[in-house]
Design an enzyme around this catalytic site. Structure first.
Site, PDB file in Angstrom:
ATOM      1  N   HIS A 107      15.993  30.376 -79.175  1.00 17.39           N
ATOM      2  CA  HIS A 107      14.894  30.195 -78.220  1.00 17.39           C
ATOM      3  C   HIS A 107      14.984  28.808 -77.600  1.00 17.39           C
ATOM      4  CE1 HIS A 107      13.061  27.771 -81.355  1.00 17.39           C
ATOM      5  NE2 HIS A 107      13.146  28.774 -82.192  1.00 17.39           N
TER       6      HIS A 107
HETATM    7  P1  TYD Z   1      10.545  30.299 -85.500  1.00 20.34           P
HETATM    8  O1  TYD Z   1      10.257  29.066 -84.713  1.00 20.34           O
HETATM    9  O2  TYD Z   1      10.771  31.566 -84.744  1.00 20.34           O
HETATM   10  O3  TYD Z   1      11.796  30.047 -86.466  1.00 20.34           O
HETATM   11  P2  TYD Z   1      13.293  29.613 -86.133  1.00 20.34           P
HETATM   12  O4  TYD Z   1      13.298  28.971 -84.801  1.00 20.34           O
HETATM   13  O5  TYD Z   1      13.648  28.696 -87.207  1.00 20.34           O
HETATM   14  O6  TYD Z   1      14.155  30.801 -86.228  1.00 20.34           O
HETATM   15  O7  TYD Z   1       9.361  30.479 -86.542  1.00 20.34           O
HETATM   16  C1  TYD Z   1       9.370  31.495 -87.517  1.00 20.34           C
HETATM   17  C2  TYD Z   1       7.920  31.848 -87.836  1.00 20.34           C
HETATM   18  O8  TYD Z   1       7.229  30.725 -88.384  1.00 20.34           O
HETATM   19  C3  TYD Z   1       7.129  32.284 -86.611  1.00 20.34           C
HETATM   20  O9  TYD Z   1       6.319  33.400 -86.996  1.00 20.34           O
HETATM   21  C4  TYD Z   1       6.243  31.126 -86.285  1.00 20.34           C
HETATM   22  C5  TYD Z   1       6.062  30.423 -87.615  1.00 20.34           C
HETATM   23  N1  TYD Z   1       5.933  28.964 -87.467  1.00 20.34           N
HETATM   24  C6  TYD Z   1       4.711  28.341 -87.659  1.00 20.34           C
HETATM   25  O10 TYD Z   1       3.691  29.006 -87.940  1.00 20.34           O
HETATM   26  N2  TYD Z   1       4.634  26.981 -87.538  1.00 20.34           N
HETATM   27  C7  TYD Z   1       5.709  26.223 -87.231  1.00 20.34           C
HETATM   28  O11 TYD Z   1       5.597  24.976 -87.133  1.00 20.34           O
HETATM   29  C8  TYD Z   1       6.974  26.876 -87.004  1.00 20.34           C
HETATM   30  C9  TYD Z   1       8.199  26.092 -86.646  1.00 20.34           C
HETATM   31  C10 TYD Z   1       7.034  28.240 -87.139  1.00 20.34           C
END
Ligand code: TYD
Length: 139
Positions: A54
């Site tokens: 993303h």
């Molecule tokens: P995501 O940012 O999609 O993970 P990555 O980029 O590492 O693959 O986040 C995964 C899940 O965690 C998503 O449901 C959102 C949640 N999340 C939070 O609640 N707070 C945060 O600070 C982050 C980074 C993620």
């Protein structure tokens, strides 16, 4: 400001080493180019899994391999680059509007991320087509 993959450079932080081991520190607006509003970490990644995939509209991040190693693939819509992070005293700046993907995590890798904003799902661009469309609309 429009960022490119050239802005994503691994940069060493200060490292204080003595016979007791190493110490590294990071201060917002000094060692990273933004106030740190949030830190999160990724660990226990099973072999072959990928993270990220993303971009963010506004948020800037610094990514650090506190333990182990992983690759960070960055893409500004025109160019791509890959950085292997494997040192606890090196941070990779990934600003807003850069697509990033983290992969090839080693066993026991720990990825620390320092972020310029609080968590906001609306700031995410999770579809690569949407990301390219937004990039192309920029002047
Ligand atoms: P995501 O940012 O999609 O993970 P990555 O980029 O590492 O693959 O986040 C995964 C899940 O965690 C998503 O449901 C959102 C949640 N999340 C939070 O609640 N707070 C945060 O600070 C982050 C980074 C993620």
């Amino acid at each position: 400001m429009i960022h490119t993959v050239s802005d994503c450079q691994p940069t060493p932080f200060s490292k204080v080493s003595d016979p007791r081991g190493n110490l590294t520190f990071v201060e917002g607006e000094r060692d990273v180019p933004f106030p740190i509003r949030r830190a999160y970490w990724i660990y226990g990644v099973p072999g072959g899994e990928e993270r990220g995939g993303h971009a963010y509209r506004r948020l800037h991040e610094v990514i650090i391999a506190l333990s182990g190693s992983f690759e960070v693939h960055v893409d500004d819509g025109s160019r791509r680059a890959t950085h292997l992070l494997s040192r606890g005293y090196v941070g990779l700046f990934v600003p807003n509007m850069i697509w990033r993907q983290l992969e090839s995590f080693s066993t026991n890798a720990v990825c620390l991320i320092l972020a310029s904003e609080h968590y906001d799902e609306d700031d995410y661009i999770r579809d690569y087509g949407d990301f390219r469309a937004l990039q192309e609309r920029r002047p």
